[in-house]
Design a protein around this motif. Sequence first.
Motif, PDB file in Angstrom:
ATOM      1  N   HIS A 108      -5.525  13.656   3.513  1.00  0.00           N
ATOM      2  CA  HIS A 108      -4.265  14.167   4.058  1.00  0.00           C
ATOM      3  C   HIS A 108      -3.978  15.582   3.563  1.00  0.00           C
ATOM      4  CE1 HIS A 108      -3.091  10.018   5.322  1.00  0.00           C
ATOM      5  NE2 HIS A 108      -2.528  10.722   6.280  1.00  0.00           N
TER       6      HIS A 108
ATOM      7  N   VAL B 298       5.301  -1.054   2.523  1.00  0.00           N
ATOM      8  CA  VAL B 298       4.875   0.300   2.169  1.00  0.00           C
ATOM      9  C   VAL B 298       6.032   1.026   1.479  1.00  0.00           C
ATOM     10  CG1 VAL B 298       3.939   2.457   3.088  1.00  0.00           C
ATOM     11  CG2 VAL B 298       3.369   0.304   4.198  1.00  0.00           C
TER      12      VAL B 298
ATOM     13  N   VAL C 243      -4.301  10.398  -1.555  1.00  0.00           N
ATOM     14  CA  VAL C 243      -4.752  10.659  -0.180  1.00  0.00           C
ATOM     15  C   VAL C 243      -5.243  12.105  -0.043  1.00  0.00           C
ATOM     16  CG1 VAL C 243      -3.509   8.760   0.912  1.00  0.00           C
ATOM     17  CG2 VAL C 243      -2.319  10.892   0.553  1.00  0.00           C
TER      18      VAL C 243
ATOM     19  N   GLN D 287      -0.187  12.553  -1.784  1.00  0.00           N
ATOM     20  CA  GLN D 287      -1.135  13.647  -1.542  1.00  0.00           C
ATOM     21  C   GLN D 287      -1.335  14.496  -2.796  1.00  0.00           C
ATOM     22  OE1 GLN D 287      -0.739  15.967   2.132  1.00  0.00           O
ATOM     23  NE2 GLN D 287       1.232  14.972   2.315  1.00  0.00           N
TER      24      GLN D 287
ATOM     25  N   ASP E  17      -4.681   4.076   6.825  1.00  0.00           N
ATOM     26  CA  ASP E  17      -4.594   3.700   5.402  1.00  0.00           C
ATOM     27  C   ASP E  17      -3.895   2.357   5.255  1.00  0.00           C
ATOM     28  OD1 ASP E  17      -5.510   6.277   4.821  1.00  0.00           O
ATOM     29  OD2 ASP E  17      -3.516   7.062   4.314  1.00  0.00           O
ATOM     30  N   ILE E  18      -2.787   2.237   5.943  1.00  0.00           N
ATOM     31  CA  ILE E  18      -1.915   1.068   5.769  1.00  0.00           C
ATOM     32  C   ILE E  18      -2.504  -0.166   6.454  1.00  0.00           C
ATOM     33  CG2 ILE E  18       0.379   0.153   6.367  1.00  0.00           C
ATOM     34  CD1 ILE E  18       1.334   3.153   6.309  1.00  0.00           C
TER      35      ILE E  18
ATOM     36  N   VAL F  31       7.847   4.069   0.165  1.00  0.00           N
ATOM     37  CA  VAL F  31       7.819   5.533   0.354  1.00  0.00           C
ATOM     38  C   VAL F  31       9.245   6.072   0.297  1.00  0.00           C
ATOM     39  CG1 VAL F  31       5.709   5.851   1.746  1.00  0.00           C
ATOM     40  CG2 VAL F  31       7.809   5.104   2.852  1.00  0.00           C
TER      41      VAL F  31
ATOM     42  N   HIS G  89       6.823   8.239  10.221  1.00  0.00           N
ATOM     43  CA  HIS G  89       5.383   7.947  10.195  1.00  0.00           C
ATOM     44  C   HIS G  89       5.138   6.448  10.113  1.00  0.00           C
ATOM     45  CE1 HIS G  89       4.483  12.214   8.448  1.00  0.00           C
ATOM     46  NE2 HIS G  89       4.697  12.221   9.753  1.00  0.00           N
TER      47      HIS G  89
ATOM     48  N   TYR H  70      -2.443  13.612  11.500  1.00  0.00           N
ATOM     49  CA  TYR H  70      -2.113  13.143  10.143  1.00  0.00           C
ATOM     50  C   TYR H  70      -1.461  11.754  10.114  1.00  0.00           C
ATOM     51  CZ  TYR H  70       0.834  13.719   5.851  1.00  0.00           C
ATOM     52  OH  TYR H  70       1.484  13.572   4.654  1.00  0.00           O
TER      53      TYR H  70
ATOM     54  N   PHE I 227       0.853  -1.197   0.000  1.00  0.00           N
ATOM     55  CA  PHE I 227       0.000   0.000   0.000  1.00  0.00           C
ATOM     56  C   PHE I 227       0.886   1.242   0.000  1.00  0.00           C
ATOM     57  CE2 PHE I 227      -2.327   3.559   1.493  1.00  0.00           C
ATOM     58  CZ  PHE I 227      -3.662   3.330   1.162  1.00  0.00           C
ATOM     59  N   SER I 228       0.515   2.239  -0.812  1.00  0.00           N
ATOM     60  CA  SER I 228       1.163   3.541  -0.653  1.00  0.00           C
ATOM     61  C   SER I 228       0.209   4.651  -1.085  1.00  0.00           C
ATOM     62  CB  SER I 228       2.478   3.628  -1.425  1.00  0.00           C
ATOM     63  OG  SER I 228       3.226   4.733  -0.926  1.00  0.00           O
ATOM     64  N   GLY I 229       0.526   5.864  -0.648  1.00  0.00           N
ATOM     65  CA  GLY I 229      -0.344   6.997  -0.952  1.00  0.00           C
ATOM     66  C   GLY I 229       0.456   8.221  -1.346  1.00  0.00           C
TER      67      GLY I 229
ATOM     68  N   GLN J 228       9.194   9.585   5.069  1.00  0.00           N
ATOM     69  CA  GLN J 228       8.026   8.965   5.706  1.00  0.00           C
ATOM     70  C   GLN J 228       8.400   7.898   6.726  1.00  0.00           C
ATOM     71  OE1 GLN J 228       4.929  10.142   5.309  1.00  0.00           O
ATOM     72  NE2 GLN J 228       6.007  11.702   4.142  1.00  0.00           N
TER      73      GLN J 228
ATOM     74  N   MET K  72      -2.604   8.085   8.287  1.00  0.00           N
ATOM     75  CA  MET K  72      -1.696   7.300   7.430  1.00  0.00           C
ATOM     76  C   MET K  72      -1.596   5.857   7.942  1.00  0.00           C
ATOM     77  SD  MET K  72       2.109   8.273   6.228  1.00  0.00           S
ATOM     78  CE  MET K  72       3.340   7.036   5.847  1.00  0.00           C
TER      79      MET K  72
HETATM   80  N1  TRP Z   1       2.110  10.845   4.331  1.00  0.00           N
HETATM   81  C1  TRP Z   1       2.512  10.436   3.013  1.00  0.00           C
HETATM   82  C2  TRP Z   1       3.313  11.567   2.347  1.00  0.00           C
HETATM   83  O1  TRP Z   1       3.115  12.695   2.621  1.00  0.00           O
HETATM   84  C3  TRP Z   1       1.340  10.087   2.142  1.00  0.00           C
HETATM   85  C4  TRP Z   1       0.580   8.912   2.669  1.00  0.00           C
HETATM   86  C5  TRP Z   1      -0.653   8.948   3.248  1.00  0.00           C
HETATM   87  C6  TRP Z   1       1.008   7.572   2.650  1.00  0.00           C
HETATM   88  N2  TRP Z   1      -1.032   7.701   3.580  1.00  0.00           N
HETATM   89  C7  TRP Z   1      -0.052   6.819   3.251  1.00  0.00           C
HETATM   90  C8  TRP Z   1       2.157   6.919   2.200  1.00  0.00           C
HETATM   91  C9  TRP Z   1       0.031   5.453   3.404  1.00  0.00           C
HETATM   92  C10 TRP Z   1       2.224   5.534   2.382  1.00  0.00           C
HETATM   93  C11 TRP Z   1       1.184   4.815   2.979  1.00  0.00           C
HETATM   94  O2  TRP Z   1       4.097  11.296   1.506  1.00  0.00           O
END
Ligand code: TRP
Length: 341
Positions: free
Chosen positions: A53, A151, A50, A19, A142-143, A153, A160, A135, A15-17, A157, A139
């Motif tokens: 976020h 994950v 995301v 913004q 999400d994961i 990134v 986090h 925040y 999983f990844s996100g 990150q 996150m």
């Molecule tokens: N916080 C991450 C960023 O700013 C973005 C993000 C949100 C994310 N949810 C996530 C990354 C879940 C990985 C998994 O880059």
Amino acid sequence: MVKPPAPRNMAKRVFSGVQPSGSLTIGNYLGALRNFAKLQYEADCLFCVVDLHALTVPQDPKELHQRTLDVARIFVASGIDPNRATIFVQSHVPAHSELSWLLECTTYDGELRRMTQYKDKASRQEVVTSGLLTYPVLMAADILLYQSDEVPVGDDQKQHLELARDIAVRVNNRFDEEIFKVPKPYIPPRAAGGRIMNLQDPYEKMSKSTENPRGNIGILDSPDEIRKKIRSAVTDSGREIYYDEENKAAVSNLMVIYSLCSGQSLDEIQSNYADSGYGDFKKDLAEVVVETLTPIQKRFAELSEPGVIEAILAEGRKKAEPLALPTLNRFRDRLGLLTHS
Ligand code: TRP
Ligand code: AMP
């Protein structure tokens, strides 16, 4: 050509996100998106825009709307195949916000106040919302909602992700049951793109929200903009080209970009430019960056037909939501919340 079948029941979940909060940079591409496209061949992947976020700092509603679509288009344009990976928008699956609240009630205020990104972003805002503080819990939600194994990134990150792991372990211990899989980070080392620096300041991370946008290469920048930005990139003293993060921070950063865009190793680049100065190196670097980004930009333009990306996101939501709900419901149940029909 017949497309290979979409992966099913793959052992690993990723999983990844990203913004939708500004123009994506080559740092996003080299640190994250490029790896997303690779991982889709070995894991069951979910890639999420995301949008919730992004709301932690002020956003113009029209821009947020457009950027949400554009980030999804950049996902596809960077090689993520919507038939293989699930591409969706965070706010389309309300389970993310619900789990975030439940996890907030197991996260300590002090843990959140210690986050480097919070301290840094809070110091730059006139008003600091509680969303900015919580925040990292969103996150984690999400994961953890998808029982993610890995994950991918960039290295900003890391902290986090550690919190997401701590939260998972804490909940599992409390209920003496594996409610959440404890996710592993997939963070490239610096020399492999984990932290691409600003071209005007090699000690500042290249970031969408920088005060130094001349030092960002945007994924959608035109060839001329790219050439201009690379020509005016700062360099270090001395004229030799070699990799040394400490004493040659600027040139090392440019070498990493060169290496990842061209496929050449840092050693090869060093020996190819042993007899040249920064000028020739930068000229060639601009061309390898243009060659890397041009096909992405072409695919991005092709995806602009109305309805195309919206349909991909609607499909993505349909795939993601049923994956999320069992985990949310199990956790609700363990907490003692009443089930409803
Ligand atoms: N916080 C991450 C960023 O700013 C973005 C993000 C949100 C994310 N949810 C996530 C990354 C879940 C990985 C998994 O880059
Ligand atoms: P963001 O722009 O904060 O939504 O980040 C999206 C993804 O890109 C995250 O995985 C970040 O860690 C990664 N990323 C952002 N900037 C950089 C950078 N300068 N170098 C490497 N990765 C980055």
